[in-house]
Design a protein around this motif. Structure first.
Motif, short mmCIF file in Angstrom:
data_model
loop_
_atom_site.label_atom_id
_atom_site.label_comp_id
_atom_site.label_asym_id
_atom_site.label_seq_id
_atom_site.Cartn_x
_atom_site.Cartn_y
_atom_site.Cartn_z
N THR A 173 -22.36 -25.77 -2.31
CA THR A 173 -22.18 -26.31 -0.97
C THR A 173 -23.31 -25.83 -0.07
OG1 THR A 173 -19.78 -26.33 -1.21
CG2 THR A 173 -20.65 -26.44 1.04
N TRP A 174 -23.98 -26.78 0.55
CA TRP A 174 -25.01 -26.46 1.55
C TRP A 174 -24.56 -26.98 2.91
CZ3 TRP A 174 -27.43 -28.18 -3.23
CH2 TRP A 174 -28.17 -27.16 -3.88
N GLY A 175 -24.72 -26.16 3.92
CA GLY A 175 -24.32 -26.54 5.26
C GLY A 175 -23.20 -25.65 5.77
N GLU A 176 -22.86 -25.82 7.03
CA GLU A 176 -21.82 -25.00 7.64
C GLU A 176 -20.45 -25.37 7.10
OE1 GLU A 176 -22.09 -25.32 11.86
OE2 GLU A 176 -24.24 -24.84 11.91
N GLU A 177 -19.68 -24.36 6.78
CA GLU A 177 -18.34 -24.58 6.24
C GLU A 177 -17.47 -25.35 7.23
OE1 GLU A 177 -15.52 -24.87 3.53
OE2 GLU A 177 -17.47 -23.92 3.13
N SER A 178 -17.74 -25.15 8.52
CA SER A 178 -16.93 -25.80 9.55
C SER A 178 -17.41 -27.21 9.89
CB SER A 178 -16.96 -24.95 10.83
OG SER A 178 -18.30 -24.79 11.30
N ALA A 179 -18.44 -27.70 9.20
CA ALA A 179 -18.95 -29.06 9.49
C ALA A 179 -17.82 -30.08 9.35
CB ALA A 179 -20.09 -29.40 8.53
N PRO A 180 -17.72 -31.03 10.28
CA PRO A 180 -16.60 -31.98 10.29
C PRO A 180 -16.59 -32.98 9.13
CG PRO A 180 -18.19 -32.54 11.98
CD PRO A 180 -18.61 -31.21 11.44
N VAL A 181 -17.74 -33.19 8.49
CA VAL A 181 -17.82 -34.20 7.43
C VAL A 181 -18.26 -33.54 6.12
CG1 VAL A 181 -18.87 -36.39 6.70
CG2 VAL A 181 -18.46 -35.96 9.14
N THR A 182 -17.63 -33.94 5.03
CA THR A 182 -18.00 -33.44 3.71
C THR A 182 -18.57 -34.59 2.87
OG1 THR A 182 -16.27 -31.75 3.74
CG2 THR A 182 -17.18 -32.35 1.58
N VAL A 183 -19.81 -34.41 2.43
CA VAL A 183 -20.46 -35.37 1.54
C VAL A 183 -20.53 -34.74 0.16
CG1 VAL A 183 -22.54 -36.72 1.07
CG2 VAL A 183 -21.82 -36.34 3.44
N GLU A 184 -20.11 -35.48 -0.85
CA GLU A 184 -20.14 -34.96 -2.22
C GLU A 184 -21.04 -35.82 -3.10
OE1 GLU A 184 -16.22 -33.25 -3.80
OE2 GLU A 184 -15.55 -34.69 -2.28
N TYR A 185 -21.83 -35.13 -3.92
CA TYR A 185 -22.66 -35.80 -4.93
C TYR A 185 -22.20 -35.33 -6.31
CZ TYR A 185 -26.41 -37.02 -1.52
OH TYR A 185 -27.15 -37.53 -0.49
N TYR A 186 -21.91 -36.28 -7.20
CA TYR A 186 -21.76 -35.97 -8.62
C TYR A 186 -23.04 -36.50 -9.28
CZ TYR A 186 -16.83 -34.76 -8.14
OH TYR A 186 -15.63 -34.14 -7.78
N VAL A 187 -23.85 -35.58 -9.81
CA VAL A 187 -25.17 -35.97 -10.31
C VAL A 187 -25.47 -35.35 -11.67
CG1 VAL A 187 -26.15 -36.31 -8.01
CG2 VAL A 187 -26.29 -34.05 -9.09
N ALA A 192 -22.54 -32.40 8.87
CA ALA A 192 -21.98 -32.52 7.52
C ALA A 192 -22.38 -31.35 6.64
CB ALA A 192 -22.44 -33.82 6.88
N LYS A 193 -21.59 -31.13 5.62
CA LYS A 193 -21.98 -30.21 4.55
C LYS A 193 -22.07 -31.03 3.27
CE LYS A 193 -17.21 -28.51 3.80
NZ LYS A 193 -16.58 -28.90 5.07
N LEU A 194 -22.99 -30.62 2.41
CA LEU A 194 -23.22 -31.33 1.15
C LEU A 194 -22.67 -30.50 0.00
CD1 LEU A 194 -24.53 -33.63 -0.53
CD2 LEU A 194 -26.64 -32.25 -0.54
N VAL A 195 -21.81 -31.10 -0.81
CA VAL A 195 -21.25 -30.43 -1.99
C VAL A 195 -21.78 -31.15 -3.23
CG1 VAL A 195 -19.16 -29.73 -3.20
CG2 VAL A 195 -19.17 -29.86 -0.69
N VAL A 196 -22.54 -30.45 -4.05
CA VAL A 196 -23.16 -31.03 -5.24
C VAL A 196 -22.43 -30.53 -6.49
CG1 VAL A 196 -25.27 -31.19 -6.61
CG2 VAL A 196 -25.41 -31.23 -4.12
N HIS A 197 -21.99 -31.49 -7.30
CA HIS A 197 -21.33 -31.19 -8.58
C HIS A 197 -22.28 -31.59 -9.71
CE1 HIS A 197 -17.31 -31.06 -6.51
NE2 HIS A 197 -17.87 -31.97 -5.75
#
Length: 275
Positions: free
Chosen positions: A107-121, A148-153
């Motif tokens: 996860t990159w970005g602030e944990e409190s960011a209102p939006v969560t973007v996820e990438y499965y790559v 937003a915070k970016l969550v990469v899987h």
């Protein structure tokens, strides 16, 4: 005094010679002309002066040429340094810093960011590279402004598409080792920029290490990668990916809603709607 001595001291006019001393004359003159040896000497001096003059001119040319070469080299070094500095500043501007690694995701970005973007790559997936490249500026903006915070899987669905098999797993493990370190996000970009073609051997472990070193990832990263800390994580991520029923990579979600991959504009719209 003997007669022979007297004769040596008598000149042609019958007078005795003067004592030797400093003379203003350059030597005896015959019919107002310099002797042959004087002419040769003067010619040699003139030739020497000419040669010296020519040599100095040639030397001046070489000195000027040398100065110009040095100036060009210095200018080139300054230009390259300036260019590298600009590249480093540009890369630093988009780097969200160290992320967090948990449950097989980064996860990159602030944990409190209102939006969560996820990438499965899958890091061997050409479509993932294309999407990441096109969407990078957008997602980096939202990460850096706190939206937003970016969550990469990282998954390994293309493991069998490298020879020998397994590059997707190795690359995913390398990225997971980098995720919680400064430069980890830039390392992901490097893995895309240097993405090998499907069907080949993929990047070697040493090449993965070299890219990590380029981004300043140190001994902790190397120990994690070489020690196999995340060697099994990509397999677990792939199993979870398949269980969720996702069709392929990249799979992109905004607050749990799967996008149709209509492009960057769709990503912007969904983030703006979710924030």
């Amino acid at each position: 005094m003997s007669n022979s001595q007297k004769k040596r001291n008598v000149n042609a006019g019958g007078s005795t010679s003067k004592s030797p001393g400093r003379s203003n004359s350059t030597g005896p003159k015959v019919s107002g002309k310099k002797p042959a040896n004087a002419k040769s000497r003067d010619k040699a001096i003139a030739d020497a002066r000419k040669a010296t003059s020519g040599g100095n001119s040639q030397m001046t040319i070489w000195i000027v040429a040398g100065v110009l070469v040095v100036a060009l080299i210095v200018a080139g070094i300054i230009a390259v340094t300036s260019s590298n500095d600009e590249k480093e500043k540009a890369r630093a501007a988009v780097d969200p810093g160290a992320g967090t690694v948990s449950e097989g995701a980064i996860t990159w970005g602030e944990e409190s960011a209102p939006v969560t973007v996820e990438y499965y790559v899958d890091l061997l997936c050409p479509a993932c590279r294309v999407y990441e490249t096109r969407a990078a500026e957008t997602i980096e903006k939202y990460i850096n402004d706190g939206t937003a915070k970016l969550v990469v899987h990282p998954v390994a669905i293309l493991n069998q598409q490298s020879q020998p098999a397994g590059y997707s797993t190795r690359a995913a493990a390398a990225l997971l080792c980098a995720g919680d370190k400064e430069g980890g996000y830039l390392y992901m970009k490097q893995l895309y920029e240097n993405q090998p073609p499907e069907g080949g051997p993929g990047l070697s472990d040493q090449e993965l290490i070299s890219l990590a070193e380029d981004e300043g990832l140190g001994e902790d990263w190397k120990q994690c990668f070489e020690g196999g800390e995340h060697a099994d994580t990509p397999t677990a991520n792939t199993k979870a990916f398949e269980e969720k029923g996702y069709a392929g990579t990249p799979t992109v979600l905004v607050d749990g809603k799967e996008l149709s991959l209509g492009g960057v504009e769709e990503l912007k719209q969904e983030i703006e709607a979710a924030k």
